[in-house]
Design a protein around this motif. Structure first.
Motif, mmCIF file in Angstrom:
data_model
loop_
_atom_site.group_PDB
_atom_site.id
_atom_site.type_symbol
_atom_site.label_atom_id
_atom_site.label_comp_id
_atom_site.label_asym_id
_atom_site.label_seq_id
_atom_site.Cartn_x
_atom_site.Cartn_y
_atom_site.Cartn_z
ATOM 1 N N SER A 109 -11.106 -0.720 9.575
ATOM 2 C CA SER A 109 -12.008 -1.292 8.580
ATOM 3 C C SER A 109 -12.757 -0.150 7.892
ATOM 4 N N ALA A 110 -13.268 -0.424 6.688
ATOM 5 C CA ALA A 110 -14.003 0.613 5.951
ATOM 6 C C ALA A 110 -15.220 1.081 6.749
ATOM 7 N N THR A 130 0.809 -1.223 0.000
ATOM 8 C CA THR A 130 0.000 0.000 0.000
ATOM 9 C C THR A 130 0.845 1.277 0.000
ATOM 10 N N ASP A 162 -8.240 -3.192 7.717
ATOM 11 C CA ASP A 162 -7.495 -2.207 6.922
ATOM 12 C C ASP A 162 -8.298 -1.759 5.712
ATOM 13 N N CYS A 163 -8.086 -0.500 5.362
ATOM 14 C CA CYS A 163 -8.606 -0.066 4.067
ATOM 15 C C CYS A 163 -7.581 0.835 3.394
ATOM 16 N N VAL A 205 -9.029 -6.575 -1.974
ATOM 17 C CA VAL A 205 -10.395 -6.059 -1.875
ATOM 18 C C VAL A 205 -11.230 -7.083 -1.134
ATOM 19 N N GLN A 206 -11.726 -6.694 0.026
ATOM 20 C CA GLN A 206 -12.561 -7.594 0.841
ATOM 21 C C GLN A 206 -11.928 -8.982 0.936
ATOM 22 N N VAL A 217 -13.138 4.534 -1.132
ATOM 23 C CA VAL A 217 -12.696 3.626 -0.076
ATOM 24 C C VAL A 217 -12.546 2.209 -0.626
ATOM 25 N N GLN A 218 -11.346 1.661 -0.461
ATOM 26 C CA GLN A 218 -11.097 0.267 -0.846
ATOM 27 C C GLN A 218 -11.019 -0.567 0.432
ATOM 28 N N PRO A 219 -12.076 -1.350 0.737
ATOM 29 C CA PRO A 219 -12.008 -2.188 1.941
ATOM 30 C C PRO A 219 -11.042 -3.340 1.670
ATOM 31 N N SER A 220 -9.881 -3.338 2.340
ATOM 32 C CA SER A 220 -8.864 -4.340 2.028
ATOM 33 C C SER A 220 -9.118 -5.616 2.824
#
Lengths: 203, 199
Positions: free
Chosen positions: B133-134, A170, B168-169, B22-23, B161-164
């Motif tokens: 988190s997102a 990231t 984490d995002c 992603v998720q 927003v990229q919810p990883s």
């Protein structure tokens, strides 16, 4: 010049990489750092009482600190020099955080691993912010448009961060910075840092 | 979420590949020499190596491990250890829908008819990771949870927003075109510090 060297050491790689980029040749004297701990042998302690690597030998000159060695190698290469001290200090900090996390993970060093990783992430975030600002100015490297000692000092421990359980996924600006360094003519690799295979493709 | 922003185009220049999550799904996002973006599962069908460690040559992505090479449709086109073999069509990288809009790369993990979210008249600033988190992020920003959060303010910031993962995002930040990118970037650093510190 003789470099007492261990292939997995980020600090030894700094010296090998700097010399390669400068076109200087080093005679490598391989030290069995792990598992034999040869850097603590009587012969090595006679050369370097600190018992650390790398050690550079050039005639009567013996240097035992990677920052000093980088300065020594670039003493006639002003294009690689600048306001180096803050960057060399950061490189030392990266060695204490990301570098120690890596030694914990790959060589079972006794390290407060959570603290080492947390400190590493903090430094990576600062570096990412700095490199993002550099890119806004159209610069690919830490101190400007061209590579400098600062880049070579910081590059190994940043690139090897995943070996210590710290992801680089990231940090887009750091990834492009690392790529720019790996694109340099004369770049050499080490285990964990490979060259850019796409560059060998004729287009 | 239908479309999720996974990065800024300028951070994935031609002939590069980056890992994104992603998720909890690992993706390899890559840009061909001609500038075509792709979103694939981050796994070589051969030995499971992350394709994001691989390399882009022309319009293909190759795995770093054994050099298996995949074309823009995800089909394996070359196996270096068997140069005379035409790889069977069943050897294929997992592909996801990928769109470029507003200088941003968008991915849909599931097939969707939805339109890619609009970011308004803003320009891309940067991406930055947040250890939240997102959902928690949206709560702390006092905003509804969604693919784009509009903060407004002096910089007129919007966050894709990229919810990883569950913790984490990755935020992809945009601001009014007349705003100084360095100033916005610094403001985003402060915002992240505040959000992560807030209990």
């Amino acid at each position: 010049m003789i470099l007492y060297d261990y292939v997995l050491s980020a600090s030894c790689y700094k010296v090998r990489l700097m010399a390669a980029l400068l076109g200087q040749s080093l005679t490598l004297h391989t030290v069995n750092f792990h598992p034999a701990r040869e850097h603590k042998s009587a012969d090595m302690l006679a050369l370097n009482p600190k018992g650390t690597l790398p050690v550079l030998l050039d005639g009567e000159t013996v240097l035992t600190d990677s920052a000093d060695i980088l300065r020594y190698l670039t003493r006639d290469a002003p294009e690689w020099r600048g306001d180096d001290d803050p960057w060399l200090a950061l490189a030392a900090d990266l060695n204490e955080s990301l570098g120690m996390a890596r030694l914990h993970d790959i060589l079972q060093y006794d390290v407060d691993i959570d603290a080492a990783r947390a400190a590493g992430v903090k430094q990576l975030r600062k570096l990412e912010a700095h490199m993002t600002a550099q890119r806004f100015d159209g610069h690919l490297f830490l101190t400007g448009a061209v590579p400098a000692l600062a880049d070579i000092a910081c590059f190994p421990n940043v690139s090897l961060a995943p070996d210590g359980g710290v992801s680089l996924d990231t940090y887009p600006s750091l990834r492009l910075w690392m790529r720019a360094i790996r694109s340099l003519p004369g770049f050499i690799e080490m285990p964990g840092i490979h060259r850019l295979h796409e560059l060998e493709f004729p287009e | 979420m239908d479309w999720v922003a996974v990065g800024l185009c300028e951070d994935v220049p031609a002939r590069t590949v980056v890992p994104r999550r992603v998720q909890n799904t690992d993706l390899a996002i890559w840009c061909s020499t001609a500038g075509v973006f792709h979103a694939w599962g981050d796994r070589c069908p051969h030995r499971g190596m992350r394709l994001s460690h691989g390399f882009v040559r022309g319009e293909t992505l190759s795995c770093i491990y054994h050099g298996w090479t995949y074309d823009g449709d995800g089909a394996c086109v070359s196996i270096p250890a068997h140069p005379d073999l035409t790889p069977p069509k069943s050897i294929c990288a997992a592909q996801y829908a990928c769109r470029v809009q507003d200088g941003t790369i968008w991915v849909a993990l599931q097939p969707t008819q939805a339109a890619v979210p609009e970011l308004g008249a803003r320009r891309a600033i940067r991406s930055l990771a947040v250890q939240l988190s997102a959902e928690t992020l949206a709560t702390r920003l006092k905003q509804p949870f969604g693919p784009v959060i509009t903060l407004g303010g002096a910089h007129d910031i919007a966050l894709a927003v990229q919810p990883s993962t569950d913790t984490d995002c990755l935020l992809h930040a945009f601001a009014a075109p007349d705003q100084d990118r360095k100033a916005v970037s610094l403001a985003l650093e402060h915002l992240r510090d505040e959000l992560e510190a807030a209990a």
